[in-house]
Design a protein around this motif. Structure first.
Motif, PDB file in Angstrom:
ATOM      1  N   TYR A 133       0.811  -1.231   0.000  1.00 43.25           N
ATOM      2  CA  TYR A 133       0.000   0.000   0.000  1.00 43.25           C
ATOM      3  C   TYR A 133       0.840   1.274   0.000  1.00 43.25           C
ATOM      4  N   ASP A 193      -2.118  -9.406  10.045  1.00 42.87           N
ATOM      5  CA  ASP A 193      -2.592  -9.437   8.657  1.00 42.87           C
ATOM      6  C   ASP A 193      -2.964  -8.048   8.152  1.00 42.87           C
ATOM      7  N   HIS A 197      -0.206  -3.639   7.883  1.00 49.33           N
ATOM      8  CA  HIS A 197      -0.189  -2.681   6.771  1.00 49.33           C
ATOM      9  C   HIS A 197      -0.255  -1.245   7.309  1.00 49.33           C
TER      10      HIS A 197
HETATM   11  C1  SOE Z   1      -6.832 -10.396   4.105  1.00 47.63           C
HETATM   12  O1  SOE Z   1      -8.157 -10.577   3.695  1.00 47.63           O
HETATM   13  C2  SOE Z   1      -6.048  -9.590   3.080  1.00 47.63           C
HETATM   14  O2  SOE Z   1      -6.039 -10.314   1.885  1.00 47.63           O
HETATM   15  C3  SOE Z   1      -4.631  -9.341   3.563  1.00 47.63           C
HETATM   16  O3  SOE Z   1      -3.916 -10.544   3.776  1.00 47.63           O
HETATM   17  C4  SOE Z   1      -3.914  -8.447   2.586  1.00 47.63           C
HETATM   18  O4  SOE Z   1      -2.610  -8.167   3.009  1.00 47.63           O
HETATM   19  C5  SOE Z   1      -4.726  -7.161   2.435  1.00 47.63           C
HETATM   20  O5  SOE Z   1      -4.092  -6.322   1.519  1.00 47.63           O
HETATM   21  C6  SOE Z   1      -6.131  -7.448   1.984  1.00 47.63           C
HETATM   22  O6  SOE Z   1      -6.701  -8.351   2.888  1.00 47.63           O
END
Ligand code: SOE
Length: 380
Positions: A133, A193, A197
């Motif tokens: 991102y 997860d 980010h």
């Molecule tokens: C989870 O659903 C997920 O796919 C993450 O693992 C990704 O890193 C994210 O960008 C979108 O959501």
């Protein structure tokens, strides 16, 4: 003629596709010094690996990641498998002298991440963690505006990453599609997860996070595990909220959940500074919202910058002003930056070491939620 760079991707899931697409597209749009060659795709099931190889134009496929590492013709090992396998593959790849790209989060936890950092630094191999991102043009533009000092002193950084795909108790844990719900494979839930980010972007924009105070919840306590066929306790955090302090004196407020009905991947952030504020929303990813208090009062207000002009990050390489790009392009940009730096012998952010700092924040968040007290984030 560009030098060819042979790529071996381990993992043919969602991320295997985003990375394959990036290696294929990058030469068409960016004047990169290498031509990536999709040499081998590795995955658990031979027929799926073959189908993936045929669809994406890989020269070969395998079900044994060690063969990718042992293959002397492979230059780059790109790790797109569940989090619990990152360390073993990355450490072996480093020993074999490969360039390494690894999906986020770096590892299951900071201790494991540190072993990976030591391995790549000892081997002196180029390395990158895919926090894609950062390279959405509007998010990169936000970094540029902050670095130019337009916001002045920063007071607040708040970010959310909201989803709703695990609300049903019938969603299992484990297996290919739902390993993110199995703590053994994922290490944690939304913290590693999704918040990883937000933390990566936040520290890139606003510097290190020093202390955190968190709360987590696991709303559904047991789920069928696809790997064992048994109903087992759920070990991940379904939701996490945390407050934090940044080294620069600003305050942070972060929230993530997979139980926000109606939200699929609502990553948003807002940054409030002395002179100006910035806001961004993944569902409207080509726009950057900007408010500048120094504007003349009769026209002062939030403006929505359409990040498509050629002088905006990465956009000069795509279409014409007004025409926007999307999610997959963030991976193309990441690959373009990585290849350019690789040729110059320069690191590309976030390196394993930079991603370790994010891992340490995640560790502190989970420890704080467990211990019900403020935690200090480990320094590198
Ligand atoms: C989870 O659903 C997920 O796919 C993450 O693992 C990704 O890193 C994210 O960008 C979108 O959501």
């Amino acid at each position: 003629m560009k030098k060819k760079l042979n790529i071996g991707i381990i993992g043919y899931g969602f991320m295997g596709r985003t990375h394959s697409n990036a290696y294929r597209r990058v030469v068409n749009f960016f004047d990169v010094p290498y031509e990536p060659v999709l040499q081998v795709i590795c995955g658990l099931e031979a027929d799926k690996a073959k189908a993936f190889a045929d669809q994406w134009g890989y020269k070969s496929h395998t079900t044994d990641w060690r063969k990718v590492i042992e293959d002397k013709t492979i230059d780059v090992v790109d790790i797109c498998v569940p989090n619990n396998v990152h360390a073993e593959i990355a450490i072996a790849a480093a020993k074999a002298g490969k360039v390494i790209v690894c999906e986020k989060p770096l590892a299951l936890n900071g201790a494991q991440g540190k072993e990976m950092v030591d391995a790549v630094e000892k081997a002196g191999v180029a390395n990158l963690v895919s926090f894609n991102y950062r390279r959405v043009p509007a998010v990169t533009l936000a970094k540029q505006l902050i670095d130019e000092g337009r916001l002045g002193k920063i007071f607040h950084y708040r970010a959310n990453f909201l989803q709703d795909w695990t609300i049903s108790a019938k969603v299992p844990q484990g297996g290919m599609a739902t390993w993110r719900l199995d703590v053994k494979a994922a290490g944690s839930g939304v913290t590693g997860d999704l918040l990883a980010h937000c933390i990566d972007t936040a520290m890139w924009h606003n510097g290190p996070i020093t202390t955190v105070c968190a709360m987590t919840e696991t709303f559904i306590k047991e789920r069928m595990n696809v790997d064992t066929g048994k109903v087992e306790p759920v070990g991940i955090d379904d939701a996490c909220m945390f407050l934090c302090r940044f080294e620069n004196g600003s305050l942070g407020n972060f929230e993530s959940t997979r139980y926000a009905r109606g939200h699929k991947a609502l990553y948003t952030f807002e940054i409030n500074g002395e002179h100006a504020s910035i806001g961004w929303d993944l569902h409207d990813l080509h726009r950057l919202n900007y408010f500048d208090h120094r504007d003349e009062s009769i026209v002062r207000g939030w403006r929505s910058i359409h990040v498509t002009d050629a002088d905006m990050p990465y956009m000069g390489k795509w279409w014409v002003p007004g025409l926007q790009i999307g999610y997959e392009h963030s991976f193309v940009h990441q690959t373009a930056d990585f290849l350019e730096n690789l040729a110059k012998g320069k690191p590309t952010s976030p390196t394993f070491r930079e991603a370790l700092a994010t891992q340490y924040v995640c560790d502190a968040v989970l420890a704080s939620a467990k211990n019900q007290k403020w935690e200090t984030v480990k320094k590198r």
